[in-house]
Design an enzyme around this catalytic site. Structure first.
Site, PDB file in Angstrom:
ATOM      1  N   GLY A 124       0.813  -1.212   0.000  1.00  0.00           N
ATOM      2  CA  GLY A 124       0.000   0.000   0.000  1.00  0.00           C
ATOM      3  C   GLY A 124       0.844   1.257   0.000  1.00  0.00           C
ATOM      4  O   GLY A 124       2.054   1.228   0.240  1.00  0.00           O
ATOM      5  N   CYS A 125       0.209   2.371  -0.290  1.00  0.00           N
ATOM      6  CA  CYS A 125       0.933   3.630  -0.415  1.00  0.00           C
ATOM      7  C   CYS A 125       1.370   4.162   0.950  1.00  0.00           C
ATOM      8  O   CYS A 125       2.528   4.542   1.137  1.00  0.00           O
ATOM      9  CB  CYS A 125       0.094   4.660  -1.172  1.00  0.00           C
ATOM     10  SG  CYS A 125      -1.593   4.837  -0.563  1.00  0.00           S
TER      11      CYS A 125
END
Lengths: 350, 350, 350, 350
Positions: free
Chosen positions: A154-155
């Site tokens: 994920g970011c």
């Protein structure tokens, strides 16, 4: 034929991570996009959905059923969480040798219990869950090279794992002291029509969200705990910021005796030679706009006024290094291309 | 040696057009940046001034005096108007064979009288003024190929010349009917510290400026008049818009008998085969964000509700096709490279 | 009892014009909000829908059926176009003496044919259509004072009628020369969830919309034609701008002999003494942010470089003078209150 | 004469806190602005400097020397830090009975040593420093009522003191656990022309600043230590956010045994009855846009996933409750007006 282009399918091309993949892949010298899917927008051209692609030849959007996966070398899966596991399972049934880089969260957590806790239902492809490599290249490069299925992290996760894991591995910071305020741009919320994401709702203001539990916490716990050799549960608050792109994490830590400058030196050494991780000089503060549109992570370490405390600032573009750029980096490893190929673009500023 | 890299100097590298040149040139396969100048910031590294370049090797910023122009193949001149003509005159004295692409307005107007009218003082390098090619590639490609000095056109100018000149040449529109509202992002105002350009002064609002006379009008007059074969003085109002990049011109015209669709077809034919000009389907409306960060111009033609009237919408990124991208395109022609080299980047959206 | 408060209902309180009405009415000394409606959000509190109202006591949101219109003095109707005519017809059946200020477009056009042309179906309350006063106070003050039903004009419309009608009435400009580029903020698009209005779709860029025919043109035609005494069909293009609030119209005109300064003097005289219309000194350029949050219109007149041509710049806040503020101004007239009551708020800048 | 209006001078009217004071005071029923100063802009009208005031009568800008302080009841001092102490000393010499509300930091720190540490030189008006009341109304209301000189607290400070001091006083949280990430809009940086505050430098991105030591930390230390009864030095990082107005603090704490809900109840009880502090329901998350333009503080308390940890979110408008609104609230107390007079304006959203 060494230079035949790899045939690529992008599942879920009508969202922002999908269009960002297309942007990068169109200019990648070793690949060819052979299929683009979008369920509700099947039948449209990519230019209908993203007019910036109008000048470039691209396959029409189709449904997933219409893709012949046996004629594909690598699949990027940019679908919503949960539906992803079913889709990938079927892809491997049809085409066991295809490679998959998955941008959803479905294969990031190794522990089925943790998956169920954060996502609310049991995993339906637990074997693939165990098989998947965690696609954080700078940490798992060797595993990824050999993987058939890569779970792109994920970011928020990428932003906060990269600068912290080396410090936990070195025992340089107190695992229980970690506090993270992680600011994100709007594109991370995706392209579906929601009142809460209208311009007039989110511009000219700021607010936290998912304060009591954001799903990326599961990934942080997993990677921090592995690095520390014992359970770690950081405090973590995501904050929605009026900009399109960027994650910017303020990470507060207490050391186990080291100075803030020691922490800096540890990170600078750890990431020396990495093309996409840049550790700023000690005391310097990064800005999210200096990585916008690029695959870079910029990391700064600053001493707190109280010895034994430090502030780490880490930033990346959520659609590039936080999603599609990292996915292409993973593809490069999986397909044996130079790691930086197609990812050389420099930040767009202003 | 066919593949020796061309040696490039960028004068005025600390402004936005300068940094945009560096962004593009760093990824251009046939050039090498050998000198970067910045008067007040001489002595600093480019990374001090634009941290996005920190990961990349670049020469230090120096003063113009410190550049050996005899060891340079092409100079980009991104200096303020007026000082430019003196600088370029001296460059040619030292190095007569060097090529120059000038991003200032100093060599765009051919008529010394028009220059003095718009810029307030007589031109001090009138021979060079006559020598210079007007750097609008799609219109003056052949002249540019042979030029030693290219005057890169303005951002408002490029946006409004490209969709109108073919129509005037064809006699399809009334020259006196042209009305232009040209919206621009903030980066066009440059990087110097002005109260009027602070975030709090210009965000969340919009306003016209230079209403009674913007200098780009001189370029429009020149090119429109040439195309029409008689004097043309369009109504033109520039408008400052709360975004970083983009020019977006609404161009209102009356035809000489043609329909709006005829105008569309004229433009579509004229720009067929051009890599950087995309004419949308008749009736479709472009958006500035679909060209952001790219060297593209997007043009739309829409029929007004009254026959014989039409609206043309034209948009580009003021720092790319409106300045540095067009400058690199000019460089490619001047140095004999493929015209699109280093300019393939697709728009960054969002 | 002279100071009993007027009882107000707001139909459609969950949109931006609804919340703006509530913001203004809560601080108006002569009114009391007794009913708020919102179809899909009935049952919620206003604070659930707009948290800024949490500190203030307000009635719950209900459906329109639940409102007792016989216990209401004035109704603001902020419902979507088309459904409005049915609702207001029923309100008057139940409570013939109630006053209504309608913020939709349903009663703005007097000509049933024009209504059908712009809105696609015949009007279903043509008697009310004829009865309604056009709620542009500075022009129709006397009619409005006596009206039972006031049709609040559109935001683009108000911006472009106020500075042009006096010039047409005076015969000072060529009716066929009028060209308008009308830039609007995002809040004018309302609060419904649409992909095209997401932050990431509309920030950092600009584009025209409804180029071939925006419904506000019908209102412009009606008022311009009336003022000119013959049919007028201006060129008009609306442009979506990355800001929340504001309409900013660039209006290009040719005079019938007057100078631009004459136009300025005409407008300055016409609006002398008006509390909410401010004509800037000749040549000065207004900015939308200087009226943000206020009920003001700022108008500037600038000479074009060619004699006989002029540029008029007109700006207001689309949610205040362009909608809810003007509606309260209409209410003040209809209920016999001082015209500026509750509308004294000064622009919020920055 | 009970209703004679108080005569007000605003020193430093050409900055954003100055214009915000004028915005509020122009609509305050009990005051009259008799003098406005601005050193470099003396001679101009307020409308020259802030065009939103053009419709309203206001005194011209003059230098401070030109003000007759004996004909003034209360002075707002919105001057830069350091010069302020000299100015106020002189004002009191001339007019010992005048009241002063100072918006600079000069009189906020009681400890001369702390002042010198944070501001770099010794205080030049130490008697006034001891005399000044700390202008955080909700905590020091009684002292302020009797004060001649009120030191209006900083914007970051107000945001983070209000939700934390009651918890420290109650012994409910660990003083050493406090970690604050305090996001601020751009208007807090003031109106002076700085490259770093240009639109193109700060929009579409985010970054921390003054990480190793922001001057507001001195105020936090002072107030937290006083509340805790022992030295407290929180971790505090300010972050520059692409919006005009708003402070938004994420405050991470560990309890001494209480639950997060206990913390919520403590705050809800403490601020019950306060007009300008709104504690949201437990678990609800405030947004800065819901207080924009108003004098409100919105506070939310959310449980962390780990018991004994909590997240507090606090937000206000930096120019209103964080500066000029709070200053007017202080004026109301000092002059014996109702505390909320002139401050009733509801947030502008969107």
């Amino acid at each position: 034929m060494a230079d035949a282009k790899a045939r690529i399918a992008v599942l879920g091309a009508s969202g922002y991570t999908g269009s960002e993949l297309v942007r990068l892949l169109l200019r990648h010298p070793r690949v060819e996009i052979v299929a683009l899917t979008a369920d509700r927008k099947a039948g449209l051209s990519m230019a209908d959905v993203f007019p910036q692609f109008a000048p470039f030849p691209l396959p029409k959007l189709v449904t997933i059923d219409a893709v012949d996966f046996t004629a594909v070398d690598l699949v990027f899966c940019a679908l919503p969480h949960a539906t992803t596991q079913e889709v990938i399972k079927k892809v491997f049934e049809v085409a066991p040798a295809v490679k998959v880089v998955d941008l959803s969260a479905d294969f990031r957590l190794k522990d089925p219990g943790a998956y169920e806790q954060w996502y609310g239902n049991p995993h339906s492809a637990t074997e693939l869950q165990q098989e998947a490599a965690f696609g954080l290249v700078e940490i798992y490069r060797n595993e990824i090279r050999k993987a058939r299925l890569v779970a792109n992290p994920g970011c928020h996760t990428t932003t906060s794992i990269l600068p912290v894991v080396p410090l936990l591995e070195a025992g340089a910071i107190e695992p229980d002291s970690i506090v993270i305020d992680s600011k994100t741009g709007m594109s991370g919320a995706g392209r579906s029509a929601k009142e809460a994401m209208l311009f007039s709702e989110v511009s000219e203001g700021i607010h936290a969200y998912s304060v009591s539990g954001h799903r990326h916490m599961g990934e942080l716990d997993q990677e921090y705990s592995k690095a520390a050799g014992r359970p770690v549960t950081p405090m973590f608050v995501p904050v929605l910021t009026p900009m399109n792109r960027g994650i910017y994490a303020t990470i507060f830590v207490r050391t186990t005796g080291a100075t803030a400058e020691d922490l800096h030196n540890l990170l600078a050494t750890y990431y020396k030679g990495e093309a996409f991780v840049h550790v700023l000089p000690f005391g310097a503060v990064p800005q999210s706009r200096h990585v916008r549109g690029s695959n870079m992570v910029f990391i700064g370490v600053v001493a707190d006024r109280v010895p034994g405390r430090a502030i780490i600032l880490s930033t990346l573009d959520n659609l590039v290094k936080g999603a599609s750029g990292q996915a292409v980096q993973n593809m490069n490893l999986v397909l044996g291309f130079p790691e930086t190929l197609g990812l050389e673009q420099i930040a767009l500023m202003p």
